[in-house]
Design a protein around this motif. Structure first.
Motif, PDB file in Angstrom:
ATOM      1  N   VAL A 212      -5.723   3.834  23.955  1.00 15.02           N
ATOM      2  CA  VAL A 212      -4.856   2.768  24.461  1.00 15.02           C
ATOM      3  C   VAL A 212      -3.576   2.759  23.631  1.00 15.02           C
ATOM      4  CG1 VAL A 212      -4.612   0.306  24.896  1.00 15.02           C
ATOM      5  CG2 VAL A 212      -6.853   1.407  25.157  1.00 15.02           C
ATOM      6  N   VAL A 213      -2.459   3.075  24.267  1.00 14.54           N
ATOM      7  CA  VAL A 213      -1.165   3.077  23.580  1.00 14.54           C
ATOM      8  C   VAL A 213      -0.663   1.647  23.477  1.00 14.54           C
ATOM      9  CG1 VAL A 213       1.207   3.914  23.615  1.00 14.54           C
ATOM     10  CG2 VAL A 213      -0.649   5.387  24.441  1.00 14.54           C
ATOM     11  N   GLU A 214      -0.220   1.273  22.282  1.00 10.45           N
ATOM     12  CA  GLU A 214       0.237  -0.095  22.054  1.00 10.45           C
ATOM     13  C   GLU A 214       1.741  -0.176  21.809  1.00 10.45           C
ATOM     14  OE1 GLU A 214      -2.189  -1.348  18.821  1.00 10.45           O
ATOM     15  OE2 GLU A 214      -3.999  -1.556  20.051  1.00 10.45           O
ATOM     16  N   ASN A 215       2.263   0.750  21.028  1.00  9.74           N
ATOM     17  CA  ASN A 215       3.705   0.727  20.732  1.00  9.74           C
ATOM     18  C   ASN A 215       4.226   2.148  20.589  1.00  9.74           C
ATOM     19  OD1 ASN A 215       4.444  -2.225  20.304  1.00  9.74           O
ATOM     20  ND2 ASN A 215       2.711  -2.030  18.907  1.00  9.74           N
ATOM     21  N   LEU A 216       5.506   2.296  20.899  1.00 13.59           N
ATOM     22  CA  LEU A 216       6.184   3.591  20.783  1.00 13.59           C
ATOM     23  C   LEU A 216       7.468   3.383  19.996  1.00 13.59           C
ATOM     24  CD1 LEU A 216       6.707   6.568  21.531  1.00 13.59           C
ATOM     25  CD2 LEU A 216       7.710   5.762  23.675  1.00 13.59           C
ATOM     26  N   PHE A 217       7.582   4.079  18.864  1.00 14.31           N
ATOM     27  CA  PHE A 217       8.743   3.930  17.992  1.00 14.31           C
ATOM     28  C   PHE A 217       9.505   5.255  17.911  1.00 14.31           C
ATOM     29  CE2 PHE A 217       5.206   1.374  16.484  1.00 14.31           C
ATOM     30  CZ  PHE A 217       5.754   0.108  16.318  1.00 14.31           C
ATOM     31  N   TYR A 218      10.790   5.143  17.638  1.00 12.40           N
ATOM     32  CA  TYR A 218      11.577   6.330  17.304  1.00 12.40           C
ATOM     33  C   TYR A 218      12.264   6.071  15.967  1.00 12.40           C
ATOM     34  CZ  TYR A 218      15.229   9.753  16.887  1.00 12.40           C
ATOM     35  OH  TYR A 218      16.035  10.748  16.386  1.00 12.40           O
ATOM     36  N   TYR A 219      12.181   7.091  15.068  1.00 12.98           N
ATOM     37  CA  TYR A 219      12.814   6.981  13.756  1.00 12.98           C
ATOM     38  C   TYR A 219      13.761   8.155  13.543  1.00 12.98           C
ATOM     39  CZ  TYR A 219       9.174   3.538  12.869  1.00 12.98           C
ATOM     40  OH  TYR A 219       8.348   2.437  12.949  1.00 12.98           O
ATOM     41  N   ASP A 220      14.903   7.875  12.969  1.00 12.02           N
ATOM     42  CA  ASP A 220      15.879   8.924  12.689  1.00 12.02           C
ATOM     43  C   ASP A 220      15.392   9.888  11.613  1.00 12.02           C
ATOM     44  OD1 ASP A 220      17.699   7.908  14.527  1.00 12.02           O
ATOM     45  OD2 ASP A 220      18.585   6.541  13.059  1.00 12.02           O
ATOM     46  N   ASP A 221      14.434   9.445  10.809  1.00 10.28           N
ATOM     47  CA  ASP A 221      13.905  10.249   9.717  1.00 10.28           C
ATOM     48  C   ASP A 221      12.391  10.323   9.851  1.00 10.28           C
ATOM     49  OD1 ASP A 221      13.161  11.470   7.369  1.00 10.28           O
ATOM     50  OD2 ASP A 221      14.366  10.185   6.070  1.00 10.28           O
ATOM     51  N   ALA A 222      11.863  11.536   9.952  1.00 13.83           N
ATOM     52  CA  ALA A 222      10.420  11.705  10.118  1.00 13.83           C
ATOM     53  C   ALA A 222       9.641  11.143   8.930  1.00 13.83           C
ATOM     54  CB  ALA A 222      10.082  13.178  10.310  1.00 13.83           C
ATOM     55  N   LYS A 223      10.235  11.151   7.742  1.00 11.49           N
ATOM     56  CA  LYS A 223       9.565  10.612   6.567  1.00 11.49           C
ATOM     57  C   LYS A 223       9.304   9.122   6.717  1.00 11.49           C
ATOM     58  CE  LYS A 223      11.494  14.002   3.330  1.00 11.49           C
ATOM     59  NZ  LYS A 223      12.320  14.193   2.119  1.00 11.49           N
ATOM     60  N   VAL A 224      10.203   8.434   7.419  1.00 11.76           N
ATOM     61  CA  VAL A 224      10.023   7.001   7.662  1.00 11.76           C
ATOM     62  C   VAL A 224       8.858   6.785   8.613  1.00 11.76           C
ATOM     63  CG1 VAL A 224      11.097   4.910   8.575  1.00 11.76           C
ATOM     64  CG2 VAL A 224      12.453   6.531   7.221  1.00 11.76           C
ATOM     65  N   ALA A 225       8.728   7.674   9.604  1.00 12.44           N
ATOM     66  CA  ALA A 225       7.625   7.555  10.567  1.00 12.44           C
ATOM     67  C   ALA A 225       6.276   7.711   9.895  1.00 12.44           C
ATOM     68  CB  ALA A 225       7.788   8.599  11.665  1.00 12.44           C
ATOM     69  N   LYS A 226       6.202   8.554   8.866  1.00 14.50           N
ATOM     70  CA  LYS A 226       4.934   8.818   8.187  1.00 14.50           C
ATOM     71  C   LYS A 226       4.594   7.775   7.131  1.00 14.50           C
ATOM     72  CE  LYS A 226       5.004  13.836   8.809  1.00 14.50           C
ATOM     73  NZ  LYS A 226       4.991  15.151   8.119  1.00 14.50           N
ATOM     74  N   VAL A 227       5.570   7.015   6.670  1.00 15.06           N
ATOM     75  CA  VAL A 227       5.360   5.992   5.649  1.00 15.06           C
ATOM     76  C   VAL A 227       4.591   6.561   4.458  1.00 15.06           C
ATOM     77  CG1 VAL A 227       4.681   3.607   5.255  1.00 15.06           C
ATOM     78  CG2 VAL A 227       5.176   4.350   7.547  1.00 15.06           C
ATOM     79  N   GLU A 228       5.147   7.575   3.830  1.00 13.97           N
ATOM     80  CA  GLU A 228       4.491   8.214   2.692  1.00 13.97           C
ATOM     81  C   GLU A 228       5.012   7.723   1.350  1.00 13.97           C
ATOM     82  OE1 GLU A 228       5.057  12.346   3.460  1.00 13.97           O
ATOM     83  OE2 GLU A 228       3.346  12.464   4.834  1.00 13.97           O
TER      84      GLU A 228
END
Length: 298
Positions: A212-228
């Motif tokens: 079940v998909v809940e949210n779809l985000f786009y980030y200019d930086d892949a590192k931000v998407a991974k939250v590492e």
């Protein structure tokens, strides 16, 4: 499977607690915490300093009992592991999927990674979702609400409340054998290394064989998407998240779901993830017991 396992764990523990309580009642031990007034009455006017209490503390009397209890818990887990078979969905998925499993012992988060053309896809999920999951929370709330309503109605309501409570208990016992798995949160990151530094991040849930998909985000930086890193987490919090997935145009939702299916986010994954999380939770709990026992025994 999780609730059955927790039930199996709790039953031996309850018996052990009763045995321990009986043992403690049979052996009279002085209270560790004594009122100052009592000490004053027992203490001589000019008593010399005594190290008896410190010597007793240094003896670590609890260590042996604690070690035995940990060993008992380990044996329970080993017995359960022997009586249970690993779900076939785990082996089937790992043998037939393009995803590579990344599972670090001692860590809660598990990752699946694969390449899809020029894309790199990473799926992250955690065993914390089942350790914090209470399948009966909603049922308990409904039960309490029903009992409160019956109490207002008087004697007849009390009888109905007791009958309703008994019915609920019977239903819970039946559901214990065949209960839906806990919903497992998925963080799906799609990157295009070498083409763009941005990334898509899809928040979804795996439960009952469905994604079940809940949210779809786009980030200019892949590192931000991974939250590492903490810095990435802060940057992520500041980014516009987009509208809830369910509020998007129906055709857009369907196409996005097909987009994920083409990349292996399928029903097979939805079945695999909860089963694997359940197995890993038992493995990590056993590891934790072993580590604590080894420390106590050292």
């Amino acid at each position: 499977m999780l609730s059955v396992r927790n039930f199996a764990r709790s039953a031996p523990r309850a018996v052990a607690r009763l045995s321990t309580a009986a043992l403690r009642q049979s052996v009279a031990r002085p209270s560790t915490f004594v009122k100052a007034s009592s000490l004053s009455a027992l203490r001589p006017a000019q008593a010399s300093f005594s190290t008896t209490v410190f010597r007793r503390a240094a003896d670590a009397e609890t260590d042996e009992e604690l070690s035995a209890k940990l060993e008992s818990e380990l044996q329970i887990e080993e017995d359960m592991k022997t009586s249970e078979q690993e779900p076939a969905s785990i082996k089937d998925f790992l043998n037939n999927s393009a995803f590579k499993l990344i599972d670090t012992p001692g860590q809660e988060v598990v990752k699946l990674e694969r390449d899809f053309g020029d894309e790199k896809i990473t799926i992250s999920f955690s065993i914390a979702d089942i350790t914090n999951y209470d399948p009966y929370a909603e049922d308990s709330a409904l039960e309490e609400e029903g009992l409160e309503d019956d109490a207002v109605q008087g004697g007849n309501g009390q009888r109905k409340g007791r009958a309703a409570e008994e019915d609920i208990d019977e239903e819970l016992e039946e559901e214990l054998e065949d209960e839906n798995a806990a919903p497992i949160n998925l963080s799906i990151v799609v990157e295009k290394p070498g083409k763009t530094v941005g990334a898509l991040n899809i928040d979804a849930t795996a439960q009952d064989g469905n994604i079940v998909v809940e949210n779809l985000f786009y980030y200019d930086d892949a590192k931000v998407a991974k939250v590492e890193s903490p810095e990435a987490a802060q940057k992520r919090a500041d980014v516009y998240p987009g509208p809830p997935f369910g509020s998007l145009d129906d055709d857009l939702q369907v196409l996005m779901e097909r987009f994920l299916e083409e990349r292996g986010i399928t029903q097979a994954l939805a079945v695999f993830v909860p089963d694997y999380v359940d197995v890993k939770e038992q493995r990590e709990y056993t590891r934790w017991l072993s580590n604590v026992k080894a420390f106590i025994d050292a």
